[in-house]
Structure formats: C-alpha cells, structure tokens
Design a protein around this motif. Structure first.
Motif: not given
Length: 308
Positions: A125-136, A279-294
């Motif tokens: 969970x910690x690694x995923x949280x920091x991975x998303x934080x880097x993209x945000x 909406x359903x929860x996205x796969x973890x590696x689909x989330x960067x696509x959403x943040x790239x869209x943002x």
C-alpha cells in the motif's frame, strides 16, 4: 481579534462536521444503490467506539506507529484552520504551496506506518501511495500555476475573495476544475483510484497502509483522512465554486454563506457518489493514464486562458 476568532470557528466547523459529511456520502451511495444504508450520524458513533478501545500494535513496530497517527491528525487539523469555509478575509496563512506540503505530511506518515508494521500488505500500500503521489504532483503544480495566473496570488483566502467577486467561469476555468476533481479523487483514495469500502488485498491502497491499526490509532488515521477529504472539497469550492462566500462580518451574510457552503459540499459529495456508483476501480497501471489525462486537461486550460 475578530478575524482570528472567525478563522478559528471555520477550522472548527470543518473538524466537527467532517464525520457528518462522510456519513452523507455513505447515505447517498446507499440510496443510489437502492437500500436504506446507515444513519448519516453513524460515523460519530464509530469514532466513539474506536476511541474507547485500546491500541494493539505489532511487536515489530517502532515509535513511528506510536506517533504517526496523532501527527497525521495534527497535520490535517492544521490544514482545516488554513482554508476559508464560509468567510474570507486577508489571511497570511492560506498559501497553497504550504497547504499542499502539510497535506504531504499526512501521506508521509501514512506510508511510514504502512512500512513500520512489517506487513506485506502495508508495504504494498505504501509503495502504491507514493507511486500515485509522484504522478499527482505535476498536475497539482500546474493547477496552482493556473490559479496564480488567474488571480495573481497563491493565498487561498485571496483567491476565494477574488473569484467570489468576479465571473471566472470560462472554458479554461472549467477544465482546471475537472483536473482538480481528478486530483481530489486520487489524493483521497476514491473510486476509480481506490475503493474505500473494501479490504481486498490485491487492490487496496489506503486501507493496506492502516490494516494493522486498531483502537485510537485507527480512529486518528481515519479522522485525518476524512478531514483531508473535506479540506480538499473545501479548497475545490473556494477556487472553482466561490459563489455565496461571505466577505463581511454580518450575521445574515455569514448564515447565508454557511448554507451555501453546505449545499456546495453536498453537491460535490453527490458527484463523487455518482462517479463511485457508475465506475469500477481501475487497475493500478491504468491510473497513470487517468492522471496523464488530468495533466493534459490542466495544460489545455492554461493554454486556452493565456496563450490563445
């Protein structure tokens, strides 16, 4: 002195009403799904129950697990006192960069707690949280930059006052609001980024980091996360929906501003609920696509307002 009192009351308002707003979003989602759901006051009872329980900590945990929850809660409470709710005045404490950094403290201690318990799920969970934080972070930086060029200030109190007294609703403003809304969902572990209602080990992010907490520790972390959610919604309202914000210390104006604030928060909660229902929860590696869209959206907003 009177401005300090009103700013204190605004922060206290967020802290006291946060469980109610969380209860409202749970109630809205239950009604949209076709069942009654818990009372909107159930979260208050849950906190009373948690704060009456003792803490159970892993024998492998260190002082991080002991101080992390209370420091995370302290950071979220600090943010609550740094943003306008129903009244905006000339306050030097509302710098957006400082607010973002303090919010980062909450994430910092949550990830340390996830690692400190020596659990496989906590580390995941910690690694995923920091991975998303880097993209945000790039998206958040461009949103702040957009707001600065629009208002010529980084102070959230001044931004809210300027936007409340003007008509900022153009295409660029709306696009920036959409990008911020995606950041709001990401930073607060909402669907489609994460599902706060489940403990499915292979998908959870926020819940994985706090899986080993109990009692007061769990209560502090949950309250910190919920205050963070309401603070994000309040910042979103102040920047992109400032209509009805009070700018004078009249009892009628303040009462009207409080009503406007509650209506706007419920509207945002309704939108979040609808997103989580359809909406359903996205796969973890689909989330960067959403943040790239943002990121693309906020760059487009910036370009439309200042280069075209």
């Amino acid at each position: 002195m009177k401005y300090n009192i009103i700013n204190f009351l605004q922060g206290l308002f967020i802290i006291l009403f946060t469980p109610l707003f969380v209860g409202i979003i749970k109630k809205i989602k239950a009604n949209l799904r076709g069942y009654k759901g818990p009372s909107i006051f159930q979260i208050y009872y849950d906190y009373i129950r948690l704060f009456q329980k003792s803490n159970i900590r892993s024998e492998n945990s260190s002082f991080i697990t002991e101080i992390g929850p209370i420091l995370s809660l302290a950071a979220s409470i600090t943010v609550a006192f740094m943003i306008p709710v129903f009244y905006s005045n000339d306050n030097t404490l509302g710098n957006l960069f400082i607010i973002v950094f303090i919010i980062g403290i909450i994430k910092f201690f949550n990830t340390l707690i996830g690692l400190d318990c020596c659990s496989t799920f906590g580390g995941m969970g910690s690694s995923r949280e920091l991975f998303l934080s880097m993209l945000v972070e790039p998206v958040m930086f461009f949103i702040i930059l957009f707001v600065y060029f629009e208002t010529k200030t980084f102070n959230i109190f001044n931004i809210a006052s300027i936007n409340a007294g003007s008509n900022p609703y153009n295409i660029g403003h709306i696009l920036a609001a959409v990008a911020f809304f995606i950041v709001l969902l990401t930073e607060n572990a909402r669907v489609p980024i994460d599902n706060p209602e489940t403990h499915l080990e292979l998908t959870m992010i926020h819940e994985a980091m706090i899986l080993d907490l109990s009692g007061k520790d769990l209560g502090f972390i949950e309250l910190a996360s919920q205050i963070k959610l309401v603070a994000f919604i309040t910042i979103f309202i102040n920047i992109f929906m400032p209509v009805g914000l009070g700018t004078s210390l009249s009892a009628l104006v303040i009462l009207k501003a409080i009503l406007f604030y509650i209506v706007k928060v419920i509207l945002v909660l309704l939108i979040i609920s609808i997103v989580e229902i359809i909406m359903a929860k996205s796969r973890l590696f689909r989330v960067p696509e959403l943040l790239a869209t943002a990121f693309s959206i906020v760059v487009a907003a910036f370009s439309l307002n200042y280069f075209i």
